[in-house]
Design a protein around this motif. Structure first.
Motif, PDB file in Angstrom:
ATOM      1  N   LEU A  70       0.836  -1.200   0.000  1.00  0.00           N
ATOM      2  CA  LEU A  70       0.000   0.000   0.000  1.00  0.00           C
ATOM      3  C   LEU A  70       0.869   1.248   0.000  1.00  0.00           C
ATOM      4  O   LEU A  70       1.622   1.489   0.958  1.00  0.00           O
ATOM      5  CB  LEU A  70      -0.911   0.011   1.237  1.00  0.00           C
ATOM      6  CG  LEU A  70      -1.754   1.283   1.391  1.00  0.00           C
ATOM      7  CD1 LEU A  70      -2.698   1.489   0.217  1.00  0.00           C
ATOM      8  CD2 LEU A  70      -2.552   1.235   2.693  1.00  0.00           C
ATOM      9  N   LEU A  71       0.741   2.009  -1.069  1.00  0.00           N
ATOM     10  CA  LEU A  71       1.483   3.270  -1.192  1.00  0.00           C
ATOM     11  C   LEU A  71       0.542   4.416  -0.852  1.00  0.00           C
ATOM     12  O   LEU A  71      -0.592   4.462  -1.350  1.00  0.00           O
ATOM     13  CB  LEU A  71       1.971   3.404  -2.646  1.00  0.00           C
ATOM     14  CG  LEU A  71       2.523   4.770  -3.047  1.00  0.00           C
ATOM     15  CD1 LEU A  71       3.863   5.032  -2.379  1.00  0.00           C
ATOM     16  CD2 LEU A  71       2.669   4.859  -4.575  1.00  0.00           C
ATOM     17  N   ILE A  72       1.010   5.339  -0.012  1.00  0.00           N
ATOM     18  CA  ILE A  72       0.224   6.540   0.287  1.00  0.00           C
ATOM     19  C   ILE A  72       1.015   7.737  -0.234  1.00  0.00           C
ATOM     20  O   ILE A  72       2.174   7.931   0.135  1.00  0.00           O
ATOM     21  CB  ILE A  72      -0.029   6.695   1.810  1.00  0.00           C
ATOM     22  CG1 ILE A  72      -0.832   5.492   2.329  1.00  0.00           C
ATOM     23  CG2 ILE A  72      -0.759   8.003   2.112  1.00  0.00           C
ATOM     24  CD1 ILE A  72      -0.993   5.438   3.838  1.00  0.00           C
ATOM     25  N   ILE A  73       0.393   8.511  -1.112  1.00  0.00           N
ATOM     26  CA  ILE A  73       1.080   9.697  -1.654  1.00  0.00           C
ATOM     27  C   ILE A  73       0.449  10.919  -1.010  1.00  0.00           C
ATOM     28  O   ILE A  73      -0.737  11.203  -1.202  1.00  0.00           O
ATOM     29  CB  ILE A  73       0.952   9.799  -3.188  1.00  0.00           C
ATOM     30  CG1 ILE A  73       1.247   8.458  -3.865  1.00  0.00           C
ATOM     31  CG2 ILE A  73       1.865  10.890  -3.728  1.00  0.00           C
ATOM     32  CD1 ILE A  73       1.051   8.485  -5.385  1.00  0.00           C
ATOM     33  N   GLY A  74       1.262  11.677  -0.248  1.00  0.00           N
ATOM     34  CA  GLY A  74       0.755  12.882   0.403  1.00  0.00           C
ATOM     35  C   GLY A  74       0.723  12.725   1.906  1.00  0.00           C
ATOM     36  O   GLY A  74       0.572  11.605   2.426  1.00  0.00           O
ATOM     37  N   SER A  75       0.875  13.835   2.613  1.00  0.00           N
ATOM     38  CA  SER A  75       1.118  13.760   4.064  1.00  0.00           C
ATOM     39  C   SER A  75       0.306  14.774   4.865  1.00  0.00           C
ATOM     40  O   SER A  75       0.745  15.229   5.916  1.00  0.00           O
ATOM     41  CB  SER A  75       2.602  14.013   4.311  1.00  0.00           C
ATOM     42  OG  SER A  75       2.987  15.229   3.666  1.00  0.00           O
ATOM     43  N   GLY A  76      -0.872  15.147   4.362  1.00  0.00           N
ATOM     44  CA  GLY A  76      -1.763  15.985   5.157  1.00  0.00           C
ATOM     45  C   GLY A  76      -2.610  15.106   6.076  1.00  0.00           C
ATOM     46  O   GLY A  76      -2.312  13.912   6.253  1.00  0.00           O
TER      47      GLY A  76
END
Ligand SMILES: Cc1cc2nc3c(=O)[nH]c(=O)nc-3n(C[C@H](O)[C@H](O)[C@H](O)COP(=O)(O)OP(=O)(O)OC[C@H]3O[C@@H](n4cnc5c(N)ncnc54)[C@H](O)[C@@H]3O)c2cc1C
Length: 357
Positions: free
Chosen positions: A5-11
């Motif tokens: 599982l890749l998560i793009i973004g850090s908000g």
């Protein structure tokens, strides 16, 4: 490198997704971005001072809230990389992606990475007009979010300005009338672009003055590094006439840019570039790719709604990955958990989530 599982973004969306996914043992990998689109890792809240509407905190600095979310993601088992994803290929599974070298958004590293599923949480960026004084008074009078900042004491019973002529500008201005002594709305054209009902609500509000064919020229205020905005120079674009009006706040309502350039031509987007998800879910039109937060929400755009959709994305990704594993184990092992596939008795199976979530 391959990840489940890749998560793009850090908000707030990315971190909430990471916390849920890590607790479900999915070992998520998050790319938090290295000043992606000019925004620090942690997202839009790192550009604001005080947050007063995130449950659990009467008041917390935006940067502190995001530091705490990051620490919690890591504590739960998320691997966080401080780089920006520069390209994705969603045409085949596993999905492929490439990274920008640190601090360089022009080139791509050679190495190809793969992921079974992706949560896109790249957020959005409020448009600004780069007026003189904007940088100096950003956060000290200048904002791009009335619902977020409008209740701050510096705006109470003070004259404020909104720039914009669409429905969001009207909504921001009407929201501000509850706090301000007066709200001046600067509209570039000679008519509002907002819906008729909204235009009527605005023009009949006694606290509102609409100045058509007007634009902002300069933001002025106290000297010193923490000076507050006090006035604004505006100009009538028809006559060229300039005037300085008292204003303790300026709220831009000139649109947002969702961070979706990576996905153009690969995922369905609306006319403003927001990712389109199946209503009530975070599913995009590519199976295994989910979108959460402001990148798919042009209506609410709040930290708490972003966090909520981040949670949904993680739960949906977990379910989808589990279904893929069952399908890969062969027909005998497929107990019918695949989306919508009827079981022997004809019922659509109920998915059992990880009990640890
Ligand atoms: C000035 C301001 C004040 C605000 N105040 C409040 C408030 O008080 N309360 C409230 O509820 N909301 C507030 N908001 C709104 C809130 O910040 C947003 O709704 C929320 O941050 C959206 O979260 P998100 O997770 O969708 O994305 P974002 O916060 O936009 O974060 C996305 C992150 O992903 C990164 N990223 C983008 N592309 C890539 C890539 N290719 N690779 C890696 N990383 C990438 C970005 O750099 C960014 O760090 C405010 C917004 C602004 C601008």
């Amino acid at each position: 490198m391959h990840t489940k599982l890749l998560i793009i973004g850090s908000g707030p969306a990315g971190h909430t997704a990471a916390i849920y996914a890590a607790r479900a043992d999915l070992k998520p990998l998050m790319y938090e971005g290295f000043l992606a689109l000019g925004i620090a890792a942690g997202g839009q809240l790192t550009t604001t001072d005080e947050v007063e509407n995130y449950p659990g905190y009467k008041m917390i600095k935006g940067t502190t809230l995001m530091d705490e979310m990051r620490a919690q993601s890591e504590h739960c088992g998320t691997e966080i990389v401080s780089q920006t994803v520069g390209k994705v290929d969603l045409s085949q599974r596993p999905f492929r992606y490439w990274i920008h070298p640190m601090g360089d958004e022009e080139t791509l590293e050679e190495e190809t990475h793969t992921a079974d599923s992706i949560i896109i949480a790249t957020g959005a960026k409020a448009r600004r007009l780069d007026l003189p004084g904007e940088e100096k008074f950003w956060g000290n009078g200048v904002s791009a979010c009335a619902v977020c900042d409008g209740s701050l004491p510096i705006f109470r019973e003070k004259p404020l300005v909104v720039i914009g002529g669409g429905d969001s500008a009207v909504e921001e201005a009407l929201y501000l009338t509850k706090k301000a002594s007066k709200v001046t709305v600067l509209v570039r054209r000679d008519v509002l672009r907002a819906s008729k009902i909204n235009a009527r609500r605005l023009s009949t509000n006694p606290k509102v003055e609409i100045k058509y064919t007007h634009q902002g020229v300069e933001i002025k205020g106290d000297g010193g590094p923490r000076g507050l905005m006090k006035s604004m120079v505006i100009q009538n674009s028809k006559t060229g006439e300039k005037e300085e009006i008292p204003a303790n706040g300026l709220f831009y309502a000139v649109g947002h840019e969702p961070a979706t350039h990576l996905f153009k031509g690969q995922l369905k987007m609306d006319e403003d570039g927001y990712l389109i998800t199946t209503p009530g879910t975070t599913e995009t039109d590519v199976e295994g790719v989910f979108a959460a937060g402001d990148v798919q929400d042009k209506k609410y755009r709040q930290a708490v709604t972003s966090a909520g959709s981040g949670c949904m994305a993680a739960l949906e990704a977990e379910k989808w990955l589990a279904e893929q594993e069952i399908a890969a184990d062969g027909p005998e092992a497929d107990l019918g958990a695949k989306k919508g596939k009827p079981q022997a008795n004809g019922d659509v199976p109920e998915y059992r989530s990880n009990p640890l979530l």
